[in-house]
Structures are given as C-alpha cells and as structure tokens.
Scaffold this active site. Structure first.
Site, short mmCIF file in Angstrom:
data_model
loop_
_atom_site.label_atom_id
_atom_site.label_comp_id
_atom_site.label_asym_id
_atom_site.label_seq_id
_atom_site.Cartn_x
_atom_site.Cartn_y
_atom_site.Cartn_z
N ARG A 149 -11.94 -38.80 -59.48
CA ARG A 149 -12.35 -39.54 -60.66
C ARG A 149 -12.13 -38.74 -61.94
NH1 ARG A 149 -16.81 -41.71 -57.46
NH2 ARG A 149 -18.01 -39.85 -57.98
N TYR A 150 -12.46 -37.45 -61.90
CA TYR A 150 -12.36 -36.60 -63.08
C TYR A 150 -11.02 -35.86 -63.08
CZ TYR A 150 -17.42 -37.25 -63.57
OH TYR A 150 -18.67 -37.78 -63.72
N ARG A 194 -11.29 -32.13 -61.33
CA ARG A 194 -12.02 -31.89 -60.09
C ARG A 194 -11.90 -33.10 -59.18
NH1 ARG A 194 -16.98 -32.88 -64.02
NH2 ARG A 194 -15.20 -32.57 -65.36
N CYS A 249 -24.92 -36.54 -41.60
CA CYS A 249 -25.91 -35.73 -42.30
C CYS A 249 -26.99 -35.30 -41.31
CB CYS A 249 -26.56 -36.52 -43.43
SG CYS A 249 -25.43 -37.09 -44.71
N CYS A 254 -31.33 -40.12 -46.06
CA CYS A 254 -32.26 -40.45 -47.14
C CYS A 254 -32.26 -41.97 -47.34
CB CYS A 254 -31.84 -39.75 -48.43
SG CYS A 254 -31.73 -37.95 -48.27
N CYS A 301 -29.99 -43.23 -50.30
CA CYS A 301 -28.64 -42.67 -50.38
C CYS A 301 -27.65 -43.68 -50.96
CB CYS A 301 -28.18 -42.26 -48.98
SG CYS A 301 -26.49 -41.63 -48.92
N ARG A 354 -24.51 -43.61 -50.50
CA ARG A 354 -23.45 -43.87 -49.52
C ARG A 354 -24.04 -44.37 -48.21
NH1 ARG A 354 -20.74 -38.61 -51.32
NH2 ARG A 354 -19.26 -39.29 -52.90
N ASP A 364 -28.94 -44.10 -58.13
CA ASP A 364 -27.77 -44.97 -57.97
C ASP A 364 -28.23 -46.24 -57.25
OD1 ASP A 364 -25.73 -43.27 -59.06
OD2 ASP A 364 -25.96 -42.02 -57.28
N ASP A 403 -24.84 -41.80 -63.08
CA ASP A 403 -23.46 -41.97 -62.63
C ASP A 403 -23.10 -43.43 -62.87
OD1 ASP A 403 -21.01 -41.44 -61.52
OD2 ASP A 403 -21.83 -40.38 -59.79
N LYS A 411 -20.48 -39.33 -65.02
CA LYS A 411 -21.90 -39.04 -65.19
C LYS A 411 -22.22 -38.90 -66.68
CE LYS A 411 -22.66 -36.66 -60.79
NZ LYS A 411 -21.29 -36.82 -60.25
#
Length: 355
Positions: free
Chosen positions: A97-98, A101, A110, A114, A117, A119, A278, A315, A322
């Site tokens: 996206r950036y 990076r 994971c 969470c 989350c 995702r 998010d 975000d 962000k």
C-alpha cells in the site's frame, strides 16, 4: 503431596466445550458459540488462560479472547476487509500500500484469536501457510522492488513460524541491498511466551535494523513470562515497539491506558501505535468513538513521559493509509498559534515569526 494422578499439560482451548469445561463461559452459552466457531476461529492459549479471572464478568483479558454471540451481528459500516489488503496484493502473501514498505504474510495462524481482529475472516488454525514456492515468489517480489525499504512480517503471526523458516525469511530479506528495516508484528511474546526460545531469538539475527512490534492491550498481559520473553529478544538485539487497539471494556480509560503504556516501557517496549478499531464484521461492541479516544489521550499528556506516547491512528478504508487522530493542543488564531499547556491547561499564545 501429589495424589499420584497424571498432571494434564495446559493446552490451547479451541472450542466452546473446552471453554465451558475451563469455566470461561457458562454451559448454556455453548450452543451459540459452537455456531460462532464455524465462522470465526477460537484459540485461548495457556498463557492467556493464566491471566483471566473467571470470577470477573468484566475481565479485560477475557473480553479480548473469549467469543461472544454478538460477533455474528454485522453492522452496515463493518467490512470484511477493512484495511483493503486484497486490492493491494501483487503476489500471494504480499500487501503493498505504501511506496516504501510492504507487508509479507507468510502464514495466517496465530497463538490466539482476538475477537476484534481485522483479519478475523481469514485467520485460523488451518494456518494459511505459504508453500515453499509461494514464499519464494513473495520474497522474489521484494527482491525485485527496489523502492521498498521496509519489509513488515505480519499475518497471522510470523513468530508462529519455525525458527528454521523464520531464519530463512530474515536472511533472504537481509541480503537485499534496498531493504533497510525488517519489522515483525506479533502477539507471541504475551500470548505464547514459551515460543521465544534461544533458537527463535537467534533466527532474528541480522545486520539490518530489525524491530518487533508487540501487540498488547492491557497491562496485565505483561506478566512475568512475557517480560522474560521480551528480555530474551532485547538481549538478542531486537528493537521492541508496542501496538495496541483502543477497546471498549479493555483499555478505554486514562487509568487503563496509563498502566498499559507504563507496563510496556518497564518491559523495554516503546509504545508505537494506538489503533482506532478497524470495523471488521461483528466487532461493534469494542468500538470507542474517536472523540472519546482523543479525550482519554489528552488527559495523559504531561502525566506520562513522552517515551510512553504512541501515535493514535485510524487505518482508513480503501487503502488510504493510517491517519493520525491527535489529540491536538494547538489552534491557529490569525498568524499566531494558541497552544494549550498540558500541565496548566491554559492557552498560551505563540506569536508568528517576526511578530
């Protein structure tokens, strides 16, 4: 004295029945949460179980990890891909996206899942592990993208990789002249600290700048095992940063955030990001309005060292990046600035240059 019965090894709880047997949900909740587990993965690691107070119905650790039937309710503003990974995926496992990076997602497993989350619809125990060929194709993309200066390992959780595979990824990225920084985002140091073995710490050895961004949302997550894991990483030369999400019922007070940031610093972790939630499906019960988040942070300015101050960010959907959310202490008044003093709460005039 021991009664001679076998001692059961603590295990990760992965379904409603095991959560009920552990006393973490009422038995009558099992049926509804069994349906939920067909949509969203469940995992509560032994380290996390040890932090939960089952007698506290508002326990902030349990709230992060124990599923709730409310997760099956999706509001109109919630999105299945709130950070827009998919449109910015040039090859499998990479998000760009950036300009300078890119993300590398070597797996989607994971140590814990969470409940907020972003995702949550794609992560799970099946792992989403890139095949050897897919991983090499992703790494080849980084090698052929000289504009990318920073590689960010995320997922899933990159510290769920074996030390051998993790070492390979770090070494491949380190050999690319244009990669200056390698960053990893992980829950492992607080959720599964036993994985931070000498072999894993050694796998992160590199001449490049390497940072580990530890995801934690409450001060109690920095228990003794987590602090020991972080000491091992710091001793291996890993720079430690912290990221948190502002969450209703977890850290949505000045006292809770202050305790969290102080616990981070005590564990040698520099608070880096405080994320606005998010809006993933079924996460509305965690959302704190932005204005409330700004107000909470404003109360901490001046009573906390600047080392403890993260950037509060949202975000933006659509891959817009962000955006810092403040809070702001300065407002323009003509050519001058009026700046509020964090210690005295008064407005101080800062005249324009040459005035």
């Amino acid at each position: 004295m021991p009664d001679g019965s076998p001692q059961l090894k603590p295990r990760t709880l992965r379904d409603a029945q095991s959560l009920a047997e552990a006393g973490l949900i009422p038995p009558e909740a099992q049926a509804g949460l069994a349906r939920l587990s067909a949509t969203y993965a469940i995992a509560v690691s032994p380290a996390v179980q040890a932090l939960i107070d089952p007698a506290d119905p508002a326990d902030p650790i349990a709230r992060q990890y124990i599923p709730d039937a409310a997760e099956l309710v999706t509001l109109p503003q919630e999105r299945s891909d709130p950070t827009s990974d998919a449109p910015f995926t040039p090859v499998k496992g990479v998000v760009h996206r950036y300009p300078d990076r890119a993300l590398l997602k070597p797996l989607l497993a994971c140590p814990v899942y969470c409940r907020f989350c972003f995702r949550r619809e794609v992560v799970g125990p099946d792992g989403g592990l890139l095949t050897a060929a897919e991983l090499e194709a992703a790494l080849d993309w980084f090698a052929g993208s000289p504009q990318v200066r920073e590689a960010i390992l995320t997922g899933g959780d990159p510290l769920m990789l074996s030390p051998r595979r993790l070492r390979h990824v770090v070494q491949r990225l380190s050999a690319m002249p244009h990669i200056d920084i390698i960053r990893l985002h992980s829950r492992v140091p607080v959720a599964a600290p036993e994985r931070i073995t000498p072999a894993l710490a050694e796998a992160l050895e590199t001449e490049k700048a390497l940072f580990l961004c530890v995801h934690a949302n409450h001060a109690r997550e920095f228990a003794a095992p987590a602090r020991a894991a972080l000491r091992r990483l710091a001793g291996a030369g890993v720079g430690l940063l912290g990221q948190s999400v502002l969450l209703r019922g977890v850290n949505d007070s000045p006292e809770a955030l202050e305790a969290l940031f102080r616990a981070m610093l005590a564990a040698r972790v520099k608070p880096y990001y405080l994320h606005q939630l998010d809006r993933a499906p079924g996460t509305a019960r965690f959302e704190v309005p932005i204005e409330e988040g700004r107000r909470i942070l404003r109360t901490l300015r001046g009573r906390l060292t600047g080392l403890a101050w993260p950037t509060y960010v949202l975000d933006l959907p659509g891959g817009a990046g962000k955006a810092p959310l403040g809070p702001d202490f300065a407002t323009a008044e003509g050519l001058d600035w009026m700046v509020e003093g964090p210690l005295d709460g008064l407005a101080h005039r800062h005249p324009a240059s040459g005035a």
